[in-house]
Design a protein around this motif. Structure first.
Motif, PDB file in Angstrom:
ATOM      1  N   ARG A  50       0.055   6.142   8.622  1.00 31.72           N
ATOM      2  CA  ARG A  50       1.222   6.977   8.356  1.00 31.72           C
ATOM      3  C   ARG A  50       2.399   6.399   9.135  1.00 31.72           C
ATOM      4  O   ARG A  50       2.213   5.857  10.239  1.00 31.72           O
ATOM      5  N   PRO A  51       3.621   6.525   8.626  1.00 32.68           N
ATOM      6  CA  PRO A  51       4.776   6.041   9.394  1.00 32.68           C
ATOM      7  C   PRO A  51       4.966   6.875  10.653  1.00 32.68           C
ATOM      8  O   PRO A  51       4.622   8.066  10.684  1.00 32.68           O
ATOM      9  N   ASP A  52       5.515   6.255  11.687  1.00 31.05           N
ATOM     10  CA  ASP A  52       5.743   6.932  12.956  1.00 31.05           C
ATOM     11  C   ASP A  52       6.936   7.883  12.803  1.00 31.05           C
ATOM     12  O   ASP A  52       8.084   7.450  12.660  1.00 31.05           O
ATOM     13  N   ALA A  53       6.656   9.182  12.829  1.00 35.32           N
ATOM     14  CA  ALA A  53       7.700  10.188  12.609  1.00 35.32           C
ATOM     15  C   ALA A  53       8.725  10.214  13.733  1.00 35.32           C
ATOM     16  O   ALA A  53       9.814  10.799  13.579  1.00 35.32           O
ATOM     17  N   ARG A  54       8.427   9.587  14.858  1.00 42.24           N
ATOM     18  CA  ARG A  54       9.364   9.587  15.983  1.00 42.24           C
ATOM     19  C   ARG A  54      10.504   8.594  15.785  1.00 42.24           C
ATOM     20  O   ARG A  54      11.509   8.654  16.495  1.00 42.24           O
ATOM     21  N   ARG A  55      10.354   7.693  14.850  1.00 44.01           N
ATOM     22  CA  ARG A  55      11.365   6.665  14.634  1.00 44.01           C
ATOM     23  C   ARG A  55      12.302   7.049  13.499  1.00 44.01           C
ATOM     24  O   ARG A  55      11.890   7.652  12.503  1.00 44.01           O
TER      25      ARG A  55
ATOM     26  N   ALA B  57       0.875  -1.177   0.000  1.00 45.79           N
ATOM     27  CA  ALA B  57       0.000   0.000   0.000  1.00 45.79           C
ATOM     28  C   ALA B  57       0.906   1.220   0.000  1.00 45.79           C
ATOM     29  O   ALA B  57       1.625   1.465   0.970  1.00 45.79           O
ATOM     30  N   PHE B  58       0.895   1.983  -1.089  1.00 48.69           N
ATOM     31  CA  PHE B  58       1.803   3.112  -1.257  1.00 48.69           C
ATOM     32  C   PHE B  58       1.137   4.426  -0.876  1.00 48.69           C
ATOM     33  O   PHE B  58      -0.013   4.690  -1.248  1.00 48.69           O
TER      34      PHE B  58
ATOM     35  N   GLU C 112      -0.561  14.696   2.714  1.00 46.49           N
ATOM     36  CA  GLU C 112      -1.513  13.970   3.546  1.00 46.49           C
ATOM     37  C   GLU C 112      -2.619  13.338   2.701  1.00 46.49           C
ATOM     38  O   GLU C 112      -3.714  13.090   3.186  1.00 46.49           O
ATOM     39  N   ALA C 113      -2.316  13.123   1.433  1.00 48.16           N
ATOM     40  CA  ALA C 113      -3.333  12.617   0.517  1.00 48.16           C
ATOM     41  C   ALA C 113      -3.760  11.188   0.829  1.00 48.16           C
ATOM     42  O   ALA C 113      -4.805  10.734   0.389  1.00 48.16           O
ATOM     43  N   GLY C 114      -2.939  10.475   1.593  1.00 50.16           N
ATOM     44  CA  GLY C 114      -3.283   9.099   1.935  1.00 50.16           C
ATOM     45  C   GLY C 114      -2.822   8.113   0.883  1.00 50.16           C
ATOM     46  O   GLY C 114      -1.887   8.364   0.119  1.00 50.16           O
TER      47      GLY C 114
END
Length: 224
Positions: free
Chosen positions: A201-206, A102-103, A109-111
């Motif tokens: 969404r990917p975890d921006a903290r990682r 799933a790309f 933020e278009a998903g």
């Protein structure tokens, strides 16, 4: 059998005739009996054929055409790359001849932008992730599953002529095509949770995952 916990690095390697053709660092999302789910993001470390890099940078189709003869002859060279532009989820069932991606466009933020069914040899787990081999043909699916289109049929045919895709592979892919389309039509497997995969969404903290030092040797056998 090696199981991965959430956030752990999982390395997908494509292996051809006992040699690494590519390696991509992902993060584990879920490791369940029905499928291993991993996440990819910009900045993730990748090893791949230098002809692939040249094609990405130049757009020259003639460069891409050199990749398959290099693969068939075992003469490719690997280079390092950082994944760009897209974030993705990868769904890999244990015995299937395909995986589902799933790309997402990482710059907006278009998903979910599209689904992608990648036909490949069944995964073999290793201490650092899993090994497989991309069988060249793919299926691109609309975000809402309303349509799908086959991709790289010509490359697949050329791979068969060069012996990259064996007759055993071809027979398995023929069945896997029907299986993948059935999943889409029935909205099962990863397609059963379209809303969740769309909102992910990917975890921006990682930090983006990196490849281990032993990526070219860990658990490597004569086949994928």
């Amino acid at each position: 059998m090696r199981r991965f916990t959430e956030g752990e690095t999982v390395v997908r390697r494509d292996v051809f005739r006992g040699k690494v053709w590519s390696a991509h660092a992902f993060e584990a999302v879920e490791d369940a009996p029905e499928a291993l789910v991993t996440a990819g993001r910009p900045g993730a470390e990748v090893l791949a054929s230098t002809t692939w890099f040249q094609w990405l940078l130049t757009g020259d189709a003639n460069v891409r055409l050199r990749a398959l003869p290099d693969l068939a002859g075992g003469t490719w060279e690997l280079g390092r790359w950082s994944w760009r532009d897209t974030a993705l989820l990868q769904w890999v069932p244990p015995k299937a001849w395909f995986s589902v991606y799933a790309f997402h466009d990482a710059s907006s933020e278009a998903g979910l932008t599209h689904w992608y069914v990648n036909f490949q040899r069944p995964m073999r787990r290793t201490a650092i992730g899993f090994d497989t081999f991309d069988l060249l043909v793919d299926l691109v699916v609309a975000p809402d599953l309303s349509r799908w289109d086959w991709k790289d049929e010509d490359e697949y045919a050329h791979g068969r002529r060069l012996g990259v895709v064996s007759e055993t592979d071809h027979r398995a892919v023929r069945s896997a095509r029907e299986e993948a389309v059935a999943l889409i039509e029935s909205r099962s497997g990863p397609f059963a949770a379209v809303d969740g995969w769309t909102a992910w969404r990917p975890d921006a903290r990682r930090d983006a995952p990196v490849l281990p030092d032993d990526v070219l040797t860990a658990g490597l056998t004569g086949t994928a």
